[in-house]
Design a protein around this motif. Structure first.
Motif, PDB file in Angstrom:
ATOM      1  N   GLY A  64       0.827  -1.207   0.000  1.00  0.00           N
ATOM      2  CA  GLY A  64       0.000   0.000   0.000  1.00  0.00           C
ATOM      3  C   GLY A  64       0.857   1.250   0.000  1.00  0.00           C
ATOM      4  O   GLY A  64       0.569   2.212  -0.694  1.00  0.00           O
ATOM      5  N   ALA A  65       1.947   1.185   0.770  1.00  0.00           N
ATOM      6  CA  ALA A  65       2.862   2.334   0.847  1.00  0.00           C
ATOM      7  C   ALA A  65       3.484   2.590  -0.511  1.00  0.00           C
ATOM      8  O   ALA A  65       3.649   3.734  -0.923  1.00  0.00           O
ATOM      9  CB  ALA A  65       3.941   2.064   1.891  1.00  0.00           C
ATOM     10  N   GLU A  67       2.187   1.784  -3.475  1.00  0.00           N
ATOM     11  CA  GLU A  67       1.150   2.322  -4.365  1.00  0.00           C
ATOM     12  C   GLU A  67       0.943   3.813  -4.089  1.00  0.00           C
ATOM     13  O   GLU A  67       0.799   4.611  -5.005  1.00  0.00           O
ATOM     14  CB  GLU A  67      -0.175   1.565  -4.177  1.00  0.00           C
ATOM     15  N   THR A  68       0.918   4.175  -2.805  1.00  0.00           N
ATOM     16  CA  THR A  68       0.753   5.583  -2.437  1.00  0.00           C
ATOM     17  C   THR A  68       1.907   6.418  -2.975  1.00  0.00           C
ATOM     18  O   THR A  68       1.712   7.490  -3.544  1.00  0.00           O
ATOM     19  CB  THR A  68       0.699   5.732  -0.898  1.00  0.00           C
ATOM     20  N   ASP A  69       3.123   5.884  -2.817  1.00  0.00           N
ATOM     21  CA  ASP A  69       4.319   6.573  -3.313  1.00  0.00           C
ATOM     22  C   ASP A  69       4.246   6.796  -4.814  1.00  0.00           C
ATOM     23  O   ASP A  69       4.524   7.888  -5.306  1.00  0.00           O
ATOM     24  CB  ASP A  69       5.551   5.721  -2.988  1.00  0.00           C
ATOM     25  N   ARG A  71       1.585   6.834  -6.675  1.00  0.00           N
ATOM     26  CA  ARG A  71       0.491   7.748  -7.007  1.00  0.00           C
ATOM     27  C   ARG A  71       0.904   9.196  -6.745  1.00  0.00           C
ATOM     28  O   ARG A  71       0.661  10.082  -7.556  1.00  0.00           O
ATOM     29  CB  ARG A  71      -0.754   7.385  -6.183  1.00  0.00           C
ATOM     30  N   GLU A  72       1.565   9.402  -5.605  1.00  0.00           N
ATOM     31  CA  GLU A  72       1.979  10.771  -5.261  1.00  0.00           C
ATOM     32  C   GLU A  72       3.000  11.306  -6.251  1.00  0.00           C
ATOM     33  O   GLU A  72       2.960  12.471  -6.627  1.00  0.00           O
ATOM     34  CB  GLU A  72       2.536  10.805  -3.833  1.00  0.00           C
ATOM     35  N   GLN A  75       1.165  12.255  -9.402  1.00  0.00           N
ATOM     36  CA  GLN A  75       0.405  13.503  -9.218  1.00  0.00           C
ATOM     37  C   GLN A  75       1.333  14.706  -9.257  1.00  0.00           C
ATOM     38  O   GLN A  75       1.015  15.723  -9.860  1.00  0.00           O
ATOM     39  CB  GLN A  75      -0.350  13.481  -7.886  1.00  0.00           C
TER      40      GLN A  75
END
Ligand SMILES: [Zn+2]
Length: 115
Positions: A64-65, A67-69, A71-72, A75
């Motif tokens: 999850g971390a 994926e967040t990385d 995505r950020e 963005q």
């Protein structure tokens, strides 16, 4: 970008050491290449695991971390591209405005009989 290049960028990417252009190319490759994506996941898991041990956070959702990385980072790159687009448009408008002002000023001088 070749797989070989992408693989050499996995660790710098995890450490946020890539410049924006390289990061963008890297993400593009990762999106289309399962092998390199897996490579990134493996290294990310190891690095994040070590970091969490150091910070004594305990085990949390590493995938999850990541994926967040990802995505950020996407963005952030997207925002930069939008910003550059706006700046380019503004520069173009400013240059056109300056040219128009110059032409009008020349016409005024012309009409005033300076030339
Ligand atoms: Zn690849």
């Amino acid at each position: 970008m070749t797989c070989r290049e992408a693989e050499s960028l996995v660790i710098p990417f995890i450490h946020y050491e890539l410049d924006d252009e390289t990061a963008e190319e890297f993400l593009e490759h990762i999106d289309g290449c399962a092998g390199c994506r897996e490579e990134l996941e493996i290294y990310y898991t190891v690095e994040e695991g070590i970091r969490q041990l150091d910070d004594e956070i305990g085990t949390s959702n590493i995938k999850g971390a990541m994926e967040t990385d990802l995505r950020e980072t996407r963005q952030r790159l997207y925002s930069i591209r939008i910003f550059n687009g706006i700046r380019y448009a503004a520069d173009t408008l400013a240059a056109l405005g300056l040219a128009a002002m110059l032409i009008l000023q020349l016409r005024l001088w012309w009409q005033g009989g300076i030339f």
